[in-house]
Design a protein around this motif. Structure first.
Motif, PDB file in Angstrom:
ATOM      1  N   GLN A  68       0.824  -1.200   0.000  1.00  0.00           N
ATOM      2  CA  GLN A  68       0.000   0.000   0.000  1.00  0.00           C
ATOM      3  C   GLN A  68       0.862   1.255   0.000  1.00  0.00           C
ATOM      4  O   GLN A  68       0.609   2.205  -0.750  1.00  0.00           O
ATOM      5  CB  GLN A  68      -0.899   0.007   1.243  1.00  0.00           C
ATOM      6  CG  GLN A  68      -2.106  -0.892   1.166  1.00  0.00           C
ATOM      7  CD  GLN A  68      -3.118  -0.346   0.168  1.00  0.00           C
ATOM      8  OE1 GLN A  68      -3.506   0.813   0.225  1.00  0.00           O
ATOM      9  NE2 GLN A  68      -3.527  -1.186  -0.762  1.00  0.00           N
ATOM     10  N   PHE A  70       0.983   4.189  -2.919  1.00  0.00           N
ATOM     11  CA  PHE A  70       0.761   5.601  -2.621  1.00  0.00           C
ATOM     12  C   PHE A  70       1.966   6.446  -3.015  1.00  0.00           C
ATOM     13  O   PHE A  70       1.827   7.554  -3.533  1.00  0.00           O
ATOM     14  CB  PHE A  70       0.459   5.791  -1.126  1.00  0.00           C
ATOM     15  CG  PHE A  70      -0.973   5.527  -0.744  1.00  0.00           C
ATOM     16  CD1 PHE A  70      -2.012   6.231  -1.334  1.00  0.00           C
ATOM     17  CD2 PHE A  70      -1.290   4.586   0.220  1.00  0.00           C
ATOM     18  CE1 PHE A  70      -3.337   6.000  -0.981  1.00  0.00           C
ATOM     19  CE2 PHE A  70      -2.609   4.339   0.582  1.00  0.00           C
ATOM     20  CZ  PHE A  70      -3.639   5.051  -0.018  1.00  0.00           C
ATOM     21  N   ARG A  71       3.185   5.928  -2.767  1.00  0.00           N
ATOM     22  CA  ARG A  71       4.385   6.668  -3.140  1.00  0.00           C
ATOM     23  C   ARG A  71       4.483   6.840  -4.650  1.00  0.00           C
ATOM     24  O   ARG A  71       4.889   7.899  -5.143  1.00  0.00           O
ATOM     25  CB  ARG A  71       5.634   5.933  -2.628  1.00  0.00           C
ATOM     26  CG  ARG A  71       5.814   5.975  -1.139  1.00  0.00           C
ATOM     27  CD  ARG A  71       6.019   7.383  -0.622  1.00  0.00           C
ATOM     28  NE  ARG A  71       7.346   7.888  -0.917  1.00  0.00           N
ATOM     29  CZ  ARG A  71       7.687   9.177  -0.890  1.00  0.00           C
ATOM     30  NH1 ARG A  71       6.782  10.092  -0.620  1.00  0.00           N
ATOM     31  NH2 ARG A  71       8.913   9.559  -1.152  1.00  0.00           N
ATOM     32  N   PHE A  76       2.101  10.551  -3.136  1.00  0.00           N
ATOM     33  CA  PHE A  76       1.654  10.909  -1.792  1.00  0.00           C
ATOM     34  C   PHE A  76       2.862  11.061  -0.867  1.00  0.00           C
ATOM     35  O   PHE A  76       3.746  10.199  -0.862  1.00  0.00           O
ATOM     36  CB  PHE A  76       0.730   9.831  -1.223  1.00  0.00           C
ATOM     37  CG  PHE A  76      -0.680   9.869  -1.751  1.00  0.00           C
ATOM     38  CD1 PHE A  76      -1.744  10.172  -0.916  1.00  0.00           C
ATOM     39  CD2 PHE A  76      -0.943   9.589  -3.082  1.00  0.00           C
ATOM     40  CE1 PHE A  76      -3.037  10.191  -1.393  1.00  0.00           C
ATOM     41  CE2 PHE A  76      -2.225   9.616  -3.580  1.00  0.00           C
ATOM     42  CZ  PHE A  76      -3.288   9.919  -2.737  1.00  0.00           C
ATOM     43  N   LYS A  87       1.227  11.910   4.779  1.00  0.00           N
ATOM     44  CA  LYS A  87      -0.158  11.683   4.381  1.00  0.00           C
ATOM     45  C   LYS A  87      -0.469  10.193   4.330  1.00  0.00           C
ATOM     46  O   LYS A  87      -1.565   9.759   4.733  1.00  0.00           O
ATOM     47  CB  LYS A  87      -0.417  12.314   3.009  1.00  0.00           C
ATOM     48  CG  LYS A  87      -1.874  12.237   2.560  1.00  0.00           C
ATOM     49  CD  LYS A  87      -2.781  13.003   3.508  1.00  0.00           C
ATOM     50  CE  LYS A  87      -4.223  12.972   3.025  1.00  0.00           C
ATOM     51  NZ  LYS A  87      -5.124  13.672   3.968  1.00  0.00           N
ATOM     52  N   ILE A  88       0.483   9.395   3.841  1.00  0.00           N
ATOM     53  CA  ILE A  88       0.285   7.945   3.783  1.00  0.00           C
ATOM     54  C   ILE A  88       0.070   7.395   5.191  1.00  0.00           C
ATOM     55  O   ILE A  88      -0.811   6.558   5.419  1.00  0.00           O
ATOM     56  CB  ILE A  88       1.497   7.246   3.123  1.00  0.00           C
ATOM     57  CG1 ILE A  88       1.643   7.701   1.673  1.00  0.00           C
ATOM     58  CG2 ILE A  88       1.320   5.724   3.169  1.00  0.00           C
ATOM     59  CD1 ILE A  88       2.905   7.188   1.003  1.00  0.00           C
ATOM     60  N   ILE A  90      -3.422   8.113   6.344  1.00  0.00           N
ATOM     61  CA  ILE A  90      -4.414   7.274   5.665  1.00  0.00           C
ATOM     62  C   ILE A  90      -4.412   5.866   6.254  1.00  0.00           C
ATOM     63  O   ILE A  90      -5.464   5.321   6.608  1.00  0.00           O
ATOM     64  CB  ILE A  90      -4.112   7.206   4.151  1.00  0.00           C
ATOM     65  CG1 ILE A  90      -4.315   8.579   3.502  1.00  0.00           C
ATOM     66  CG2 ILE A  90      -5.007   6.158   3.473  1.00  0.00           C
ATOM     67  CD1 ILE A  90      -3.851   8.644   2.058  1.00  0.00           C
ATOM     68  N   ALA A 142      -9.032   1.313  -0.970  1.00  0.00           N
ATOM     69  CA  ALA A 142      -7.786   2.001  -1.319  1.00  0.00           C
ATOM     70  C   ALA A 142      -7.209   1.464  -2.623  1.00  0.00           C
ATOM     71  O   ALA A 142      -6.743   2.225  -3.474  1.00  0.00           O
ATOM     72  CB  ALA A 142      -6.771   1.843  -0.186  1.00  0.00           C
ATOM     73  N   GLN A 185      -6.415   3.522  -5.982  1.00  0.00           N
ATOM     74  CA  GLN A 185      -5.074   3.515  -6.556  1.00  0.00           C
ATOM     75  C   GLN A 185      -5.104   3.022  -7.997  1.00  0.00           C
ATOM     76  O   GLN A 185      -4.374   3.537  -8.858  1.00  0.00           O
ATOM     77  CB  GLN A 185      -4.155   2.633  -5.708  1.00  0.00           C
ATOM     78  CG  GLN A 185      -3.855   3.223  -4.338  1.00  0.00           C
ATOM     79  CD  GLN A 185      -3.317   2.197  -3.360  1.00  0.00           C
ATOM     80  OE1 GLN A 185      -3.466   0.993  -3.551  1.00  0.00           O
ATOM     81  NE2 GLN A 185      -2.697   2.662  -2.290  1.00  0.00           N
TER      82      GLN A 185
END
Length: 244
Positions: free
Chosen positions: A49, A53-54, A58, A62-63, A66, A77, A81
């Protein structure tokens, strides 16, 4: 799995995993008596995950927010994504087509319109928001984001015109009239999304050359454009400061 095994599996460094542990983003399920980190199956799912996100830009802070939210839903999620990566793929495909057309033009096999030269580029989204917040504070960025939500088609067209003019002027001296006229348009445009003082404008220009992410992004429009803009923005800011 031990940290080295996880790093090799995920294609990241051991130091990155150590950093994730230090900031509380991903702490391994257990640690051996010898001090080795041991990652569980759930830890690997969390790492996946994080990396998704990276990939989407993000920031780590922030990650963490979340993933640590009690209402976090992994399936939801992943669906989000997936949608975002498909959109990113579309943008990348547009850029690939643009560079292919440009290669053909360089070879004399076709002629591109000015609009075609910039298809696939979109500066309405700022991938460096975390850096901006650190330097200028949340209020400035929040106000800018609110205005960016009102980004119109006319704004996009204006932005393309500005970058075309800057690209064309980049071989001139930064203090030339043409360069300063072009950078003035950039200054005026930025005021559409937040209040930039001359000093902030100058500092922003320095970020263009000090941060390789900015340099790489801007120089897609022309070699040396980031440096040229930084120099022209410094001249512009100094002139406005002296006038005041």
């Amino acid at each position: 799995m031990k940290v080295k095994e996880v790093a090799e599996l995920a294609g990241i460094s051991v130091r990155t995993l150590h950093h994730y542990d230090e900031i509380g983003l991903l702490s391994p399920a257990a640690t051996t008596d010898a001090g080795y980190r041991i990652y569980s199956e759930q830890d690997l799912e969390t790492l996946q995950q994080i990396l998704f996100f990276r990939e989407l830009g993000f920031p780590l802070k922030k990650i963490k927010e979340i993933l640590h939210n009690p209402s976090f839903d992994r399936e939801e999620a992943l669906e989000m994504q997936h949608r975002m990566l498909l959109e990113k793929q579309k943008q990348l495909e547009k850029k690939i087509r643009t560079i292919e057309k440009t290669i053909q033009e360089v070879k004399g096999e076709r002629t591109m319109t000015q609009k075609e030269k910039f298809e696939g580029f979109d500066f309405s989204h700022n991938p460096y928001e975390e850096e901006a917040r650190r330097r200028w504070g949340d209020q400035t960025v929040d106000e800018a984001n609110k205005k960016t939500g009102q980004f119109t088609e006319a704004d996009k067209n204006r932005l393309s015109d500005i970058y075309r003019n800057l690209t064309a002027a980049r071989h001139l001296t930064p203090d030339s009239k043409e360069a300063q006229d072009a950078i003035h348009e950039w200054y005026v445009f930025l005021q559409r999304f937040g209040h930039y003082t001359p000093e902030m404008f100058k500092n922003l220009g320095q970020m263009y050359v000090m941060d390789e992410r900015f340099t790489k992004n801007i120089d897609q429009f022309g070699d040396g454009l980031a440096q040229f803009m930084a120099d022209a923005m410094a001249v512009y800011a100094n002139q406005r400061t002296n006038e005041n």
